[in-house]
Write a protein that holds these residues in place. Sequence first.
Motif, mmCIF file in Angstrom:
data_model
loop_
_atom_site.group_PDB
_atom_site.id
_atom_site.type_symbol
_atom_site.label_atom_id
_atom_site.label_comp_id
_atom_site.label_asym_id
_atom_site.label_seq_id
_atom_site.Cartn_x
_atom_site.Cartn_y
_atom_site.Cartn_z
ATOM 1 N N ILE A 262 0.856 -1.190 0.000
ATOM 2 C CA ILE A 262 0.000 0.000 0.000
ATOM 3 C C ILE A 262 0.887 1.232 0.000
ATOM 4 O O ILE A 262 1.754 1.391 0.858
ATOM 5 N N ASN A 263 0.658 2.113 -0.949
ATOM 6 C CA ASN A 263 1.381 3.384 -1.017
ATOM 7 C C ASN A 263 0.685 4.392 -0.106
ATOM 8 O O ASN A 263 -0.460 4.770 -0.340
ATOM 9 N N LEU A 264 1.395 4.826 0.925
ATOM 10 C CA LEU A 264 0.837 5.785 1.883
ATOM 11 C C LEU A 264 1.504 7.153 1.755
ATOM 12 O O LEU A 264 1.492 7.947 2.696
ATOM 13 N N SER A 265 2.060 7.436 0.578
ATOM 14 C CA SER A 265 2.813 8.683 0.413
ATOM 15 C C SER A 265 1.927 9.922 0.521
ATOM 16 O O SER A 265 2.435 11.027 0.690
ATOM 17 N N SER A 266 0.613 9.758 0.434
ATOM 18 C CA SER A 266 -0.274 10.906 0.640
ATOM 19 C C SER A 266 -0.188 11.428 2.066
ATOM 20 O O SER A 266 -0.623 12.551 2.347
ATOM 21 N N PHE A 267 0.369 10.618 2.991
ATOM 22 C CA PHE A 267 0.524 11.055 4.388
ATOM 23 C C PHE A 267 1.907 11.638 4.647
ATOM 24 O O PHE A 267 2.214 12.008 5.777
ATOM 25 N N ALA A 268 2.765 11.689 3.603
ATOM 26 C CA ALA A 268 4.040 12.383 3.707
ATOM 27 C C ALA A 268 3.779 13.891 3.544
ATOM 28 O O ALA A 268 2.754 14.294 2.999
ATOM 29 N N PRO A 269 4.671 14.770 4.015
ATOM 30 C CA PRO A 269 5.995 14.454 4.530
ATOM 31 C C PRO A 269 6.078 14.220 6.036
ATOM 32 O O PRO A 269 7.095 13.777 6.523
ATOM 33 N N THR A 270 5.009 14.535 6.766
ATOM 34 C CA THR A 270 5.136 14.538 8.224
ATOM 35 C C THR A 270 4.016 13.741 8.865
ATOM 36 O O THR A 270 2.847 13.881 8.480
ATOM 37 N N GLY A 271 4.373 12.900 9.852
ATOM 38 C CA GLY A 271 3.412 12.168 10.656
ATOM 39 C C GLY A 271 2.979 13.028 11.830
ATOM 40 O O GLY A 271 3.057 14.254 11.773
ATOM 41 N N PRO A 272 2.530 12.391 12.905
ATOM 42 C CA PRO A 272 2.451 10.948 13.081
ATOM 43 C C PRO A 272 1.182 10.360 12.476
ATOM 44 O O PRO A 272 0.215 11.075 12.226
ATOM 45 N N ILE A 273 1.227 9.016 12.250
ATOM 46 C CA ILE A 273 0.042 8.293 11.830
ATOM 47 C C ILE A 273 -0.054 7.007 12.642
ATOM 48 O O ILE A 273 0.919 6.585 13.288
ATOM 49 N N GLN A 274 -1.208 6.410 12.615
ATOM 50 C CA GLN A 274 -1.447 5.132 13.286
ATOM 51 C C GLN A 274 -2.241 4.253 12.317
ATOM 52 O O GLN A 274 -3.178 4.722 11.665
ATOM 53 N N LEU A 275 -1.857 2.982 12.210
ATOM 54 C CA LEU A 275 -2.531 2.048 11.321
ATOM 55 C C LEU A 275 -3.522 1.202 12.100
ATOM 56 O O LEU A 275 -3.261 0.832 13.247
ATOM 57 N N ILE A 276 -4.642 0.888 11.465
ATOM 58 C CA ILE A 276 -5.651 0.020 12.066
ATOM 59 C C ILE A 276 -5.961 -1.099 11.077
ATOM 60 O O ILE A 276 -6.309 -0.834 9.925
ATOM 61 N N PHE A 277 -5.830 -2.341 11.528
ATOM 62 C CA PHE A 277 -6.260 -3.498 10.760
ATOM 63 C C PHE A 277 -7.620 -3.917 11.325
ATOM 64 O O PHE A 277 -7.702 -4.390 12.456
ATOM 65 N N ARG A 278 -8.672 -3.700 10.536
ATOM 66 C CA ARG A 278 -10.033 -3.904 11.041
ATOM 67 C C ARG A 278 -10.716 -5.033 10.273
ATOM 68 O O ARG A 278 -10.857 -4.985 9.053
ATOM 69 N N ASN A 279 -11.142 -6.035 11.012
ATOM 70 C CA ASN A 279 -11.851 -7.183 10.461
ATOM 71 C C ASN A 279 -13.351 -7.023 10.696
ATOM 72 O O ASN A 279 -13.786 -6.699 11.806
ATOM 73 N N THR A 280 -14.138 -7.236 9.634
ATOM 74 C CA THR A 280 -15.591 -7.297 9.765
ATOM 75 C C THR A 280 -16.007 -8.736 9.525
ATOM 76 O O THR A 280 -15.771 -9.291 8.454
#
Length: 390
Positions: A262-280
């Motif tokens: 997954i390309n997450l470059s839209s969240f560059a140049p500066t964080g912070p970020i947090q990832l969530i793996f969500r199961n339905t």
Amino acid sequence: NVNIIPKLKRDLQVRSITPELQCLTTTYTPTATVFNNGTEAITGYRIAYRIGTGTPDTTTVTGVNIAPNTTATVALTTRTLPVGGSTITVYSFSPVTSSGTGDQNLSNDTLIKAVYVASSVSAPLVESFEGGTFVPSGWAVVNADASNTWQKAGTGFFSNGSAYMKNFGYLATGQKDAMFTPIINFTGVDSVKLTFDLSAAVKDVAAAAGDTLEVLVTKDCGNTFTTVYKKGGNELETIYDNTPVTTEYTPNAFYLWRRETINLSSFAPTGPIQLIFRNTNNNQNNVFVDNINLTTRTLPARLRAEGFMIAPNPFTERFNLWYVQAPSDLRYVTVYNAAGQLIWNRVFGTGSASNVITVDLTGKSAGFYIVHVGYSDKSKDQQIRIMKSN
């Protein structure tokens, strides 16, 4: 299926406690939700909670009027949570109604939940789930119904561990269970990329809806989300030809896994970020995730300024053509030696070039070479002199 359930005058039920997740703060002020399952209005009650096996804190509530079959919320005593996971036990007692005091049904007075304080790390984030503790330090699991949720598996992709969601036999269809990474810090980067290994199966390939895995990004501890990946049913599963698996699924071979990028470059140049793996859940089969890897990249200042560069120069065996963005109009790259002989060539179709092109001159003699770079717009063509050293 006749089912006769007696209704009692005083029956106060604990429904939930929130929040289940906190970020970067250990100060915890929970809110409990209670439900009047009795036949008389409740005008007062007591509620307590404890962290782990610690001493409980009790809150006395008066001056309320909770009608039958309605809920109410109450803020509980502020406490301090450790970073990581804790078990919270909350229970109600001594409800007051017009006919007296005391709960007449003790079976629904207590709720036990896991709550988490997520920590902060600097990129890159690498997690293979092979440690002895699940969830790993600084991670979190939000399990709204206190039932099946993310847990550690004894197998992974070429490893002895992964995270998996037990959807097989999980009857609470539509239930969402989320696994949060720590908060990931980065600054001044040009690109962000997430990879993970996935293994999943379906029990019924003809089902109208399957289990779904989403990857979301939050910058505010889960108050708002951006979905960056979502697959479900036959698109999610990793078994050849969508073969149904009617028994509980465990990936016991390497070819049952698939690498997701997954390309997450839209969240560059500066964080912070947090990832969530969500199961339905849709009561299909288990979903496994392994080798979660978030990396960032910062481009050289020259490449940022010019948009294109060749490096290293001089080189020993191979060099790269670097672009900030993959050139959609690149048509060819050729390399000639000092005598004008063509020794390396690659032709590109529209949009087929990547942003990094490697030229391998292993075994060629040392000396100067000329790199020709050609585009659809010939005014952009370049010739660059480069040197191969011993």
